[in-house]
Motif scaffolding. Sequence first.
Motif, short mmCIF file in Angstrom:
data_model
loop_
_atom_site.label_atom_id
_atom_site.label_comp_id
_atom_site.label_asym_id
_atom_site.label_seq_id
_atom_site.Cartn_x
_atom_site.Cartn_y
_atom_site.Cartn_z
N PHE A 24 54.82 81.52 12.30
CA PHE A 24 55.35 80.73 13.54
C PHE A 24 55.48 79.30 13.34
N ILE A 25 54.50 78.62 12.93
CA ILE A 25 54.36 77.27 12.33
C ILE A 25 55.56 76.96 11.38
N GLU A 26 55.72 78.03 10.37
CA GLU A 26 56.89 77.65 9.35
C GLU A 26 58.08 77.55 9.89
N ARG A 27 58.25 78.31 11.11
CA ARG A 27 59.77 78.29 11.77
C ARG A 27 59.82 77.36 12.82
N LEU A 28 58.71 76.89 13.50
CA LEU A 28 58.71 76.16 14.64
C LEU A 28 58.81 74.70 14.33
N ARG A 29 57.85 74.15 13.22
CA ARG A 29 57.88 72.81 12.97
C ARG A 29 59.22 72.09 12.60
N VAL A 42 51.53 71.90 22.31
CA VAL A 42 50.37 72.33 23.22
C VAL A 42 50.13 73.78 22.79
N ALA A 43 49.13 74.09 21.95
CA ALA A 43 48.78 75.58 21.33
C ALA A 43 47.54 75.79 22.10
N ALA A 59 45.96 73.45 10.74
CA ALA A 59 47.18 72.89 10.85
C ALA A 59 47.29 71.44 11.43
N ARG A 60 46.29 71.04 12.27
CA ARG A 60 46.21 69.80 12.82
C ARG A 60 45.99 68.58 11.83
N ARG A 61 45.46 69.10 10.51
CA ARG A 61 45.03 68.04 9.62
C ARG A 61 46.58 67.50 8.76
N THR A 62 47.46 68.25 8.98
CA THR A 62 48.98 67.93 8.52
C THR A 62 49.88 67.80 9.52
N TRP A 63 49.64 68.19 10.64
CA TRP A 63 50.70 68.22 11.69
C TRP A 63 50.30 67.38 13.04
N VAL A 68 45.77 71.11 20.27
CA VAL A 68 44.64 72.56 20.69
C VAL A 68 44.29 72.36 21.92
N LEU A 69 44.45 73.20 22.79
CA LEU A 69 43.90 73.23 24.10
C LEU A 69 43.38 74.61 24.13
#
Length: 328
Positions: A24-29, A42-43, A59-63, A68-69
């Motif tokens: 999901f991250i690979e396609r959305l970013r 907002v995850a 993922a937050r470390r590089t994005w 994150v909620l």
Amino acid sequence: MPASAPVLSVVVPMLDEADVLPLFIERLRPVLDGLGEAYELVAVDDGSRDATPVLLQAARRTWPELRVLRLRANAGHQAAISAGLAAARGAWVVTLDADLQDPPEIIPDMLRAARAEEADVVYGVRTDRSSDSAFKRRSARAFYGLMRAMGAKDAPDNAGDYRLMSRATVDAVNALPEDHRVLRLVVPALGFPSTTVGYVREQRAAGASKYPLARMVRLSVDAVTGFSSAPLRLATWFGLGGFVLAVVLLGYALVAKIVGHTVAGWTSTVVIVAAFGAIQLLCLGVLGEYVGRIYATLQRRPTYYVAHDSLRDSSPAPADAEERPHRT
């Protein structure tokens, strides 16, 4: 809205999505980075018990745009979306599931359509649902047919929870006092200018569906009882129809007794008891659903608890400030 607020917020409810999250991250970013505008993702972690929280924090470390909620406990899909809408800061807000059945690549199309047509809502409409099972396609047609019959004429067919909304729309949704709202009916009912963007629904990329039959039925019941009082009137008509049917069958039982084709007293007793029993149980069930909603509203219990928001909780907070109850 603060000056630093992003142009776009993407709200994604997640429950045990560790298998699909990297895909999901690979396609959305790339899609969001390619917009050329400020955004936030907002995850909403809806009480996941797998590695989803760990993967999100990694993922937050590089994005840096990933926010994150985390909810304290599983609150349900619609409540998780509501939590994300309440937290989103963007001038435009997209709601999207993480299973990749609804492709994130059409988000730029949604944003362009909203601006070009001056629409407050852009619905993602599934033009091809061949990836869904035959049962799911038929049940979806039946659901939307029932909703239209009950007055939800503005709800587009084959539109789930993949939509883009303006800040005005999100504020209007957040201001609604009702509990257990079903957003795919609530948003069209607001009557804001809208348009649609079509797409082909894909197979789930990984993991298992979080909407088994029981949850689909619960969602349908919430949609029906939360949107319209028509079932209450339907219960009245069922009662009248049952009475007429019982009278007709009673006449038949009397005729059968006269001609000697039945055991004395058996047919009339069974027919009347069965007819009235079935009608009464059905009507009591409908009434019970509405009474239950009233009871839940009077209890004033929060629909979800926010345990952690990475945007606001970057530093340790006091123990009594960790849980923030919210109602939808």
